[in-house]
Scaffold this active site. Structure first.
Site, PDB file in Angstrom:
ATOM      1  N   ASP A   1       5.425  17.028  29.805  1.00 20.96           N
ATOM      2  CA  ASP A   1       5.170  17.464  28.427  1.00 20.96           C
ATOM      3  C   ASP A   1       4.399  16.395  27.666  1.00 20.96           C
ATOM      4  OD1 ASP A   1       6.271  19.920  28.605  1.00 20.96           O
ATOM      5  OD2 ASP A   1       8.192  19.405  27.695  1.00 20.96           O
TER       6      ASP A   1
ATOM      7  N   ASP B   1       5.992  30.175  25.435  1.00 25.81           N
ATOM      8  CA  ASP B   1       7.261  30.597  24.840  1.00 25.81           C
ATOM      9  C   ASP B   1       7.034  31.412  23.549  1.00 25.81           C
ATOM     10  OD1 ASP B   1       9.930  30.710  24.290  1.00 25.81           O
ATOM     11  OD2 ASP B   1      10.282  28.564  24.425  1.00 25.81           O
TER      12      ASP B   1
ATOM     13  N   TRP C   1       7.173  29.306  35.257  1.00 24.57           N
ATOM     14  CA  TRP C   1       8.643  29.412  35.336  1.00 24.57           C
ATOM     15  C   TRP C   1       9.216  28.077  34.871  1.00 24.57           C
ATOM     16  CZ3 TRP C   1      11.632  32.780  39.190  1.00 24.57           C
ATOM     17  CH2 TRP C   1      12.995  32.472  39.205  1.00 24.57           C
ATOM     18  N   ASP C   2       9.863  28.115  33.723  1.00 25.81           N
ATOM     19  CA  ASP C   2      10.355  26.886  33.093  1.00 25.81           C
ATOM     20  C   ASP C   2      11.864  26.738  33.322  1.00 25.81           C
ATOM     21  OD1 ASP C   2      10.316  24.623  31.523  1.00 25.81           O
ATOM     22  OD2 ASP C   2       9.445  25.597  29.769  1.00 25.81           O
TER      23      ASP C   2
END
Ligand code: DGJ
Length: 694
Positions: free
Chosen positions: A520, A340, A450-451
């Site tokens: 995460d 990001d 691809w989040d």
């Protein structure tokens, strides 16, 4: 041909299992059998007879109808519920005919129709003989002139053999704590496992296993999943007559589909299987199937990647990323992924999503310079995107505020400061397609993460072509359309599916993505548990696992590497802060992983001692030819005076001689499996031991 048919019955056989269906004496399509393959076709039981027990219960509580529509006295959990144009809410399915299509995965289609209305329902069965799996889905067709409102349409009902004592295993979780296993007795009533957040979710995975006293290695397990990346529902029902049934399909919560004349509706596929060799075998069946039949690059070894997220968060630019890339390359990393923060206006999570071009301040000359640096270091380049999202503070939202999912009269609930683009809309699909296509066409990008970082709220779609509640399904179809088109146009790109970690881990998304970002939570000891849950239905090569700095003060770097080496290895720590010793240790682990990854990514996995149940755990991978293996052993925390558990290897050739690293004497496969071995470890120590055929 593994499909045996007669005018009133069908037997579907795989290598070791069988599934039988038939029409009973009153014309009802009933389930007959699901279990071990029997020697003769006539061995399979006849259809259940329709007997009425009492006026308070319909026969369907005892007779397992193959695909019950809600009608009459069926108080059971039905598969299909519709409202016809005249408001009749009762669907009576009668058998019409069948069709068998020969191929390497032959299919049986059973066609049913309503006894009065022009609704046709086709039950599809595809046999994956070598995998002992049956794929099932359903097509609805409206052959009349008026729309029919569909309120529920499951992909399959799966009936277990008569009897009690079944247990259900499923997985629940939350952000940073995905894939937690739960096993519980099935008792009369209905247990529901579902997602309502528009992705398959952290909360409940679209997977189940039902067993009768099975263990990891032995016993009967019936298992299945739904190839769908949106709202799903699995129900486990035990009727008052001890008839146990699983239903699996699209979640009918807030769902409706206006079935227009001549426009079929096709459900996602369920895939289910049966084994007598316990939970481990059930997992290995799915692992093989996913690698061989679903993921786009199933035979390609996954590269060791570096991901910038935990090191630099949103502070990315050419210089800082190039510096990280240099260190990563020296350690042996093969793919450098910038996460990001790289696109227009993206300095924190409150702006930029939607504007998918390089940020003019961070990358005044675009991304090409960084990509060239990365390539010059011998690595591929990868990039992070979150295409389904938009920040209100973005050019895209300012231009198209109506493109997000919303109700016009309600506040648009933001989550992580973002809203969800309505991927069901064709204009949204076209926009995403064009910007991502351009990004891929203009740059040498080998990998895309691809989040998708939030669940839905205010699920409105004012100008929907049908019923607004079609959103749940059309959204996922839109994601598949965009992703599938990009895959076709850029077939060599490897995609990773991420949804705040493992929120979209399912067979549906794996048609497009070769990998899943597991969680995460990169703290190694919690990760062990998460990874074990993940392995219940997904193979190690799809499980992206980074070594980060999380827990670095207590958990040794080597332990953290060993945990990540159980999947597709990645590194995500801040390499600028790693000293020379750390970098060398990392380089050694990466070198070792390169030697063993073939076995880990493509071999058979055996969960020897569960990390979800124990603080001393072991997992083994073995090549398909049984010649080479790897044993990982982890001790998180057990009190000092406790005995080190014995580890029994699995899957070896009993009569062949094997050496296990660290043990001088070769022993037979049978000895390693029956007498076992022990590995002395202190708390927070781990070992990787190679196993080889002598
Ligand atoms: C959530 C993902 O799970 C992380 O790995 C990272 O990519 C962030 N999003 C970036 O915003």
């Amino acid at each position: 041909m593994p499909i045996h048919s007669s005018p009133t019955g069908w037997v579907l056989e795989t290598r070791n299992t069988a599934y039988a269906i038939g029409i009973n004496e009153v014309g009802l399509l009933t389930h007959r059998y699901w279990g071990a393959r029997l020697p003769f076709v006539d061995d399979y039981p006849a259809p259940f007879k329709t007997t009425n027990f009492a006026s308070t219960d319909g026969p369907h509580h005892f007779v397992p109808e193959e695909y019950p529509g809600y009608a009459g006295t069926k108080y059971i959990d039905p598969c299909l519920k519709v409202i016809f144009a005249d408001e009749v809410r009762d669907v009576v399915l009668v058998y019409e005919d069948f069709k068998v299509t020969a191929s390497s995965s032959p299919t049986l289609d059973l066609r049913l129709k309503d006894s009065f209305y022009p609704l046709h329902v086709t039950l599809h069965y595809r046999i994956h003989e070598e995998y002992d799996l049956i794929e099932r889905w359903v097509t609805l067709e409206n052959l009349g002139d008026d729309p029919i409102l569909v309120e529920r349409v499951f992909s399959a009902k799966l009936t277990l053999p008569p009897g009690a004592d079944y247990s259900l295993t499923h997985m629940y979780g939350s952000w940073s704590n995905e894939f937690q296993m739960q096993r519980e007795a099935l008792t009369p009533g209905l247990k529901v496992i579902e997602s309502r957040s528009i992705i398959s979710s952290h909360r409940a995975n679209p997977w189940f296993a039902v067993d009768r006293n099975a263990s990891e290695e032995n016993g009967e397990v019936w298992f299945g999943t739904l190839a769908w990346s949106g709202n799903h529902k699995i129900t486990a029902e035990v009727t008052e007559f001890a008839s146990t049934r699983i239903s699996i399909g699209l979640n009918d919560w807030d769902f409706a589909w206006k079935l227009m004349p001549k426009q079929p509706f096709v459900t996602p596929a369920s895939i289910s299987g049966y084994t007598q060799s316990g939970f481990g075998a059930a997992s290995r069946i799915f692992h093989d199937y996913v690698r061989d039949e679903i993921i786009p690059h199933g035979k390609v070894l996954h590269k060791i990647l570096y991901n910038s997220w935990e090191a630099t968060l949103f502070s990315v630019d050419e210089a800082s990323q190039s510096k990280l890339a240099e260190i990563a390359a020296q350690m042996g990393v093969e793919l450098f992924v910038m996460d990001d923060g790289w696109f227009h206006g993206r300095n924190w999570d409150n702006a930029g999503l939607g504007d998918w071009w390089p940020d003019e301040i961070k990358f005044p000359n675009g991304l090409t310079g960084l990509i060239q640096n990365v390539n010059a270091l011998g690595m591929d380049f990868g990039l992070w995107v979150e295409p389904e999202m938009v920040n209100p503070d973005s050019d895209l939202y300012r231009a198209h505020p109506d493109w997000v999912i919303h109700f016009p009269t309600r506040v648009r609930t933001e989550s992580r400061n973002q809203l969800i683009l309505n991927m069901a809309r064709t204009d949204v699909q076209e926009y995403i397609l064009s910007v991502l296509d351009k990004l891929l066409a203009d740059h040498n990008i080998a990998f895309i993460k691809w989040d998708m970082n939030r669940g839905v709220s205010e699920p409105g779609w004012a100008d929907a072509p049908g019923d607004q509640r079609e959103l749940w399904v059309r959204y996922v179809q839109g994601v598949y359309h965009v992703w599938g088109t990009l895959r076709e146009r850029h077939p060599n790109v490897i995609w990773q599916s991420c949804a705040s970690g493992g929120g979209r881990a399912d067979f549906g998304i794996l048609q497009f993505a070769d990998q899943i970002w597991t969680s995460d939570n990169t703290e190694a000891t919690s990760r062990l548990r998460i990874q074990e849950g993940y392995s219940q239905f997904l193979p190690a090569n799809t499980m992206e696992a980074w070594v980060t700095d999380w827990g670095k003060d207590t958990v040794p770097l080597e332990f953290r590497f060993h945990v990540s080496m159980c999947g597709s290895l990645g590194v995500g720590g801040n390499l600028l802060e790693w000293d020379q010793a750390d970098r060398e240790s990392a380089a050694n682990c990466i070198r070792l992983y390169k030697d063993i990854r073939q076995v880990i990514q493509f071999g058979d996995q055996f969960r020897l001692i569960s990390s979800q149940k124990n603080n001393f755990s072991a997992v083994q991978y073995l090549s398909k030819d049984k010649a080479e293996g790897v044993l990982f052993v982890f001790r998180t925390h057990i009190p000092e005076r406790f005995n080190i558990p014995t580890i029994y290897l699995r899957g070896l050739e009993p009569d062949a001689l094997y050496t296990v690293e660290g043990f001088d004497q070769p022993r037979s496969g049978k000895a390693w499996m029956e007498a076992g071995l022990t590995v002395e470890l202190k708390n927070l120590q781990s070992k990787v031991l190679r196993i080889s055929h002598t």
